[in-house]
Design a protein around this motif. Structure first.
Motif, PDB file in Angstrom:
ATOM      1  N   MET A   1       0.842  -1.169   0.000  1.00  0.00           N
ATOM      2  CA  MET A   1       0.000   0.000   0.000  1.00  0.00           C
ATOM      3  C   MET A   1       0.889   1.234   0.000  1.00  0.00           C
ATOM      4  SD  MET A   1      -2.814   1.154   2.771  1.00  0.00           S
ATOM      5  CE  MET A   1      -1.837   2.215   3.803  1.00  0.00           C
ATOM      6  N   LYS A   2       0.780   2.031  -1.011  1.00  0.00           N
ATOM      7  CA  LYS A   2       1.602   3.233  -1.106  1.00  0.00           C
ATOM      8  C   LYS A   2       0.989   4.403  -0.362  1.00  0.00           C
ATOM      9  CE  LYS A   2       3.767   1.822  -5.321  1.00  0.00           C
ATOM     10  NZ  LYS A   2       4.384   2.177  -6.551  1.00  0.00           N
ATOM     11  N   ALA A   3      -0.324   4.421  -0.239  1.00  0.00           N
ATOM     12  CA  ALA A   3      -0.996   5.532   0.436  1.00  0.00           C
ATOM     13  C   ALA A   3      -0.726   5.477   1.935  1.00  0.00           C
ATOM     14  CB  ALA A   3      -2.490   5.474   0.177  1.00  0.00           C
ATOM     15  N   VAL A  33      -7.799  -5.789  13.100  1.00  0.00           N
ATOM     16  CA  VAL A  33      -6.561  -6.340  13.656  1.00  0.00           C
ATOM     17  C   VAL A  33      -6.844  -7.626  14.430  1.00  0.00           C
ATOM     18  CG1 VAL A  33      -4.637  -5.895  15.241  1.00  0.00           C
ATOM     19  CG2 VAL A  33      -5.425  -4.092  13.683  1.00  0.00           C
ATOM     20  N   ALA A  34      -7.909  -7.649  15.208  1.00  0.00           N
ATOM     21  CA  ALA A  34      -8.263  -8.859  15.960  1.00  0.00           C
ATOM     22  C   ALA A  34      -8.622 -10.000  15.011  1.00  0.00           C
ATOM     23  CB  ALA A  34      -9.427  -8.570  16.905  1.00  0.00           C
ATOM     24  N   ASP A  55      -6.566  -2.487   0.799  1.00  0.00           N
ATOM     25  CA  ASP A  55      -5.800  -1.345   1.291  1.00  0.00           C
ATOM     26  C   ASP A  55      -6.317  -0.849   2.644  1.00  0.00           C
ATOM     27  OD1 ASP A  55      -3.954  -1.343  -0.754  1.00  0.00           O
ATOM     28  OD2 ASP A  55      -4.942   0.242  -1.888  1.00  0.00           O
ATOM     29  N   ASP A  56      -7.610  -0.996   2.891  1.00  0.00           N
ATOM     30  CA  ASP A  56      -8.154  -0.638   4.209  1.00  0.00           C
ATOM     31  C   ASP A  56      -7.562  -1.548   5.283  1.00  0.00           C
ATOM     32  OD1 ASP A  56      -9.847   1.385   3.193  1.00  0.00           O
ATOM     33  OD2 ASP A  56     -11.484  -0.046   2.881  1.00  0.00           O
ATOM     34  N   ILE A  57      -7.456  -2.820   4.977  1.00  0.00           N
ATOM     35  CA  ILE A  57      -6.905  -3.779   5.937  1.00  0.00           C
ATOM     36  C   ILE A  57      -5.436  -3.472   6.196  1.00  0.00           C
ATOM     37  CG2 ILE A  57      -6.360  -6.224   6.316  1.00  0.00           C
ATOM     38  CD1 ILE A  57      -8.999  -6.775   4.684  1.00  0.00           C
ATOM     39  N   ALA A  60      -5.189  -0.463   8.422  1.00  0.00           N
ATOM     40  CA  ALA A  60      -5.495  -0.797   9.821  1.00  0.00           C
ATOM     41  C   ALA A  60      -4.280  -1.425  10.502  1.00  0.00           C
ATOM     42  CB  ALA A  60      -6.694  -1.741   9.890  1.00  0.00           C
ATOM     43  N   LEU A  61      -3.597  -2.313   9.796  1.00  0.00           N
ATOM     44  CA  LEU A  61      -2.413  -2.962  10.370  1.00  0.00           C
ATOM     45  C   LEU A  61      -1.272  -1.970  10.548  1.00  0.00           C
ATOM     46  CD1 LEU A  61      -2.553  -6.328   8.418  1.00  0.00           C
ATOM     47  CD2 LEU A  61      -3.104  -5.939  10.834  1.00  0.00           C
ATOM     48  N   LYS A  62      -1.098  -1.067   9.584  1.00  0.00           N
ATOM     49  CA  LYS A  62      -0.051  -0.044   9.724  1.00  0.00           C
ATOM     50  C   LYS A  62      -0.366   0.901  10.881  1.00  0.00           C
ATOM     51  CE  LYS A  62       1.648  -0.074   5.005  1.00  0.00           C
ATOM     52  NZ  LYS A  62       3.087   0.055   5.031  1.00  0.00           N
ATOM     53  N   PHE A  63      -1.640   1.272  11.024  1.00  0.00           N
ATOM     54  CA  PHE A  63      -2.054   2.122  12.134  1.00  0.00           C
ATOM     55  C   PHE A  63      -1.726   1.430  13.464  1.00  0.00           C
ATOM     56  CE2 PHE A  63      -5.040   3.185  15.452  1.00  0.00           C
ATOM     57  CZ  PHE A  63      -5.020   4.570  15.453  1.00  0.00           C
ATOM     58  N   ALA A  64      -2.094   0.152  13.579  1.00  0.00           N
ATOM     59  CA  ALA A  64      -1.848  -0.595  14.819  1.00  0.00           C
ATOM     60  C   ALA A  64      -0.352  -0.697  15.108  1.00  0.00           C
ATOM     61  CB  ALA A  64      -2.476  -1.982  14.723  1.00  0.00           C
ATOM     62  N   ALA A  65       0.446  -0.945  14.079  1.00  0.00           N
ATOM     63  CA  ALA A  65       1.898  -1.041  14.265  1.00  0.00           C
ATOM     64  C   ALA A  65       2.467   0.281  14.756  1.00  0.00           C
ATOM     65  CB  ALA A  65       2.568  -1.464  12.961  1.00  0.00           C
TER      66      ALA A  65
END
Length: 82
Positions: A1-3, A33-34, A55-57, A60-65
């Motif tokens: 995901m580039k965005a 994430v869960a 890309d939404d998924i 979400a994972l990048k946000f959590a990281a």
């Protein structure tokens, strides 16, 4: 995901009490994430919430990281020699 994940994650007090969600949906980042942690595939998540994209998924994972990376953790005291 580039965005940047910031383009896909919204934190709005009127939606899920300010819990981070995918923009334009009411799907919380924590649910995505869960679901991944429970072993669901991105395809299974999209099947459950068709309004999401791959890309939404990823967002979400990048946000959590990033959230974990920026969190302050206090180590627990050692007990029983561990």
């Amino acid at each position: 995901m580039k965005a940047n994940w910031r383009e896909r994650i919204a934190i709005e007090p009127a939606i899920h009490h300010g819990e981070p969600c995918i923009k334009g949906t009411r799907v919380p980042v924590s649910v995505i994430v869960a679901s991944i942690a429970d072993g669901d595939t991105p395809r299974q998540i999209i099947d459950a919430w068709p309004q999401l994209t791959g890309d939404d998924i990823k967002a979400a994972l990048k946000f959590a990281a990033e959230a974990v990376n920026n969190a302050d953790f206090v180590p627990l005291p050692r007990t029983n020699g561990r």
